[in-house]
Motif scaffolding. Structure first.
Motif, mmCIF file in Angstrom:
data_model
loop_
_atom_site.group_PDB
_atom_site.id
_atom_site.type_symbol
_atom_site.label_atom_id
_atom_site.label_comp_id
_atom_site.label_asym_id
_atom_site.label_seq_id
_atom_site.Cartn_x
_atom_site.Cartn_y
_atom_site.Cartn_z
ATOM 1 N N LEU A 1 19.299 37.619 16.514
ATOM 2 C CA LEU A 1 18.820 38.901 17.041
ATOM 3 C C LEU A 1 18.600 38.830 18.555
ATOM 4 N N ARG A 2 18.145 37.686 19.049
ATOM 5 C CA ARG A 2 17.971 37.533 20.488
ATOM 6 C C ARG A 2 19.290 37.732 21.224
ATOM 7 N N LEU A 3 20.363 37.174 20.660
ATOM 8 C CA LEU A 3 21.676 37.308 21.285
ATOM 9 C C LEU A 3 22.204 38.736 21.155
ATOM 10 N N VAL A 4 21.998 39.325 19.994
ATOM 11 C CA VAL A 4 22.487 40.689 19.766
ATOM 12 C C VAL A 4 21.832 41.674 20.722
ATOM 13 N N PHE A 5 20.548 41.505 20.989
ATOM 14 C CA PHE A 5 19.829 42.462 21.830
ATOM 15 C C PHE A 5 19.700 42.010 23.298
ATOM 16 N N ASP A 6 20.323 40.893 23.620
ATOM 17 C CA ASP A 6 20.334 40.433 25.014
ATOM 18 C C ASP A 6 21.381 41.243 25.779
ATOM 19 N N PRO A 7 20.980 42.074 26.752
ATOM 20 C CA PRO A 7 21.935 42.949 27.457
ATOM 21 C C PRO A 7 22.932 42.190 28.328
ATOM 22 N N ASP A 8 22.623 40.951 28.687
ATOM 23 C CA ASP A 8 23.524 40.175 29.531
ATOM 24 C C ASP A 8 24.531 39.360 28.734
ATOM 25 N N PHE A 9 24.292 39.210 27.451
ATOM 26 C CA PHE A 9 25.216 38.471 26.587
ATOM 27 C C PHE A 9 26.231 39.462 26.042
ATOM 28 N N LYS A 10 27.323 39.630 26.761
ATOM 29 C CA LYS A 10 28.298 40.664 26.423
ATOM 30 C C LYS A 10 29.642 40.354 27.048
ATOM 31 N N PRO B 1 37.822 39.530 38.093
ATOM 32 C CA PRO B 1 37.722 38.581 39.202
ATOM 33 C C PRO B 1 36.718 37.466 38.973
ATOM 34 N N CYS B 2 35.615 37.811 38.303
ATOM 35 C CA CYS B 2 34.537 36.853 38.135
ATOM 36 C C CYS B 2 33.641 37.317 36.981
ATOM 37 N N PRO B 3 33.040 36.412 36.216
ATOM 38 C CA PRO B 3 32.118 36.836 35.160
ATOM 39 C C PRO B 3 30.956 37.658 35.715
ATOM 40 N N LEU B 4 30.365 38.470 34.865
ATOM 41 C CA LEU B 4 29.228 39.284 35.275
ATOM 42 C C LEU B 4 27.997 38.417 35.529
ATOM 43 N N ASN B 5 27.865 37.351 34.744
ATOM 44 C CA ASN B 5 26.738 36.430 34.846
ATOM 45 C C ASN B 5 27.062 35.213 33.987
#
Length: 296
Positions: free
Chosen positions: A268-277, A137-141
């Motif tokens: 690494l910042r992107l890989v370990f960013d929990p919201d970037f998924k 329905p909508c992106p998570l963030n």
């Protein structure tokens, strides 16, 4: 205003146009950009249809690919209160537009508004496929919105404010119109969704987009990953086209995404960013691998 891009659609277009001009409770016009059809049939079908339907306007143009063609069609369509994307070979239920517009009319027209709905994925004779892909329905963030196409193009209806914002800056040619439209409206406007199916999304086995079809979509994404990248990186386009609308935090994150290929630390910042998924773990794994391998 219904916006469509056609390419070698032949007689399939007629059934879709019939369903568009049979919409109830709304005034309907349709603008088509034919993307250089070469089948010696599509253009004749469109010309014949225009002879008895003056609400249809067609631009016969050069081939640029369906992603860019849809955005060009949206930018060139005559001004209207609302715009709806349409595939060339689906069938709409006769209340698709009236229900979509009724929801949008509840909200501030000065904001960029997007409505999208559920669909019935089916065979050409409108028999539902045994497995229906779930809708987002909508992106998570906002970070997830960069990686997740949530609004299927043929389900989207937007207002004129959204049209102007979407067409303010065009992304690279390989970025799907529905991904870009959904992203802009989520970042800078408001998004609404109905779980009620309002159209039949027909699987002919050769659709340009695999939206709505689980197996085909996963196979195409994996093949794309093996070749180069499975996900378009539009961070730079957001910065270039909408910098005045972005927050400081948005700009900082988008800059990191846009320049991650040149820095292992940024990767690494992107890989370990929990919201970037993405919404499922398989998609998230492929996304993180794309980053690490320099494919995003």
């Amino acid at each position: 205003m219904v916006v469509m891009s056609t390419y070698n659609g032949g007689d399939r277009i007629v059934k879709q146009l019939d369903s568009i001009f049979s919409q109830q409770g709304v005034d309907v016009e349709c603008f088509i950009r034919d993307d250089g059809s070469k089948d010696n049939n599509t253009c004749n079908v469109l010309k014949n249809y225009m002879r008895h339907e003056d609400r249809l306007k067609v631009e016969f143009a050069e081939n640029v690919g369906w992603q860019r063609s849809f955005l060009l069609a949206l930018s060139k369509a005559p001004k209207a209160d609302y715009y709806a994307f349409s595939d060339q070979d689906d069938v709409w239920m006769n209340d698709k537009l009236s229900k979509s517009i009724s929801e949008l009319e509840k909200h501030d027209p000065e904001k960029a508004l997007l409505f999208h709905c559920n669909r019935i994925s089916c065979t050409p004779d409108l028999k539902a496929l045994p497995v229906q892909a779930s809708k987002v329905p909508c992106p998570l963030n906002k970070k997830n919105a960069l990686t997740q196409e949530y609004a299927q193009g043929c389900s989207i209806v937007i207002n004129d404010t959204a049209r102007n914002l979407v067409c303010r800056h065009f992304p690279p040619e390989n970025v799907p119109h529905d991904f870009w439209t959904g992203l802009i409206c989520y970042y800078f406007g408001e998004v609404y969704y109905s779980p009620e199916p309002l159209f039949y999304h027909i699987n002919h086995g050769c659709n340009a987009s695999t939206a709505g079809h689980i197996k085909e979509s996963r196979q195409r994404r994996l093949k794309s990953f093996l070749r180069e990248s499975s996900y378009p990186n539009v961070a730079k386009d957001l910065i270039n086209g909408y910098n005045d609308l972005l927050s400081t935090d948005d700009c900082k994150f988008l800059h990191n995404v846009a320049t991650n290929k040149g820095s292992f630390v940024k990767k690494l910042r992107l890989v370990f960013d929990p919201d970037f998924k993405r919404v499922n773990w398989q998609g998230t794994l492929l996304l993180k691998l794309s980053v690490l391998l320099g494919k995003y």
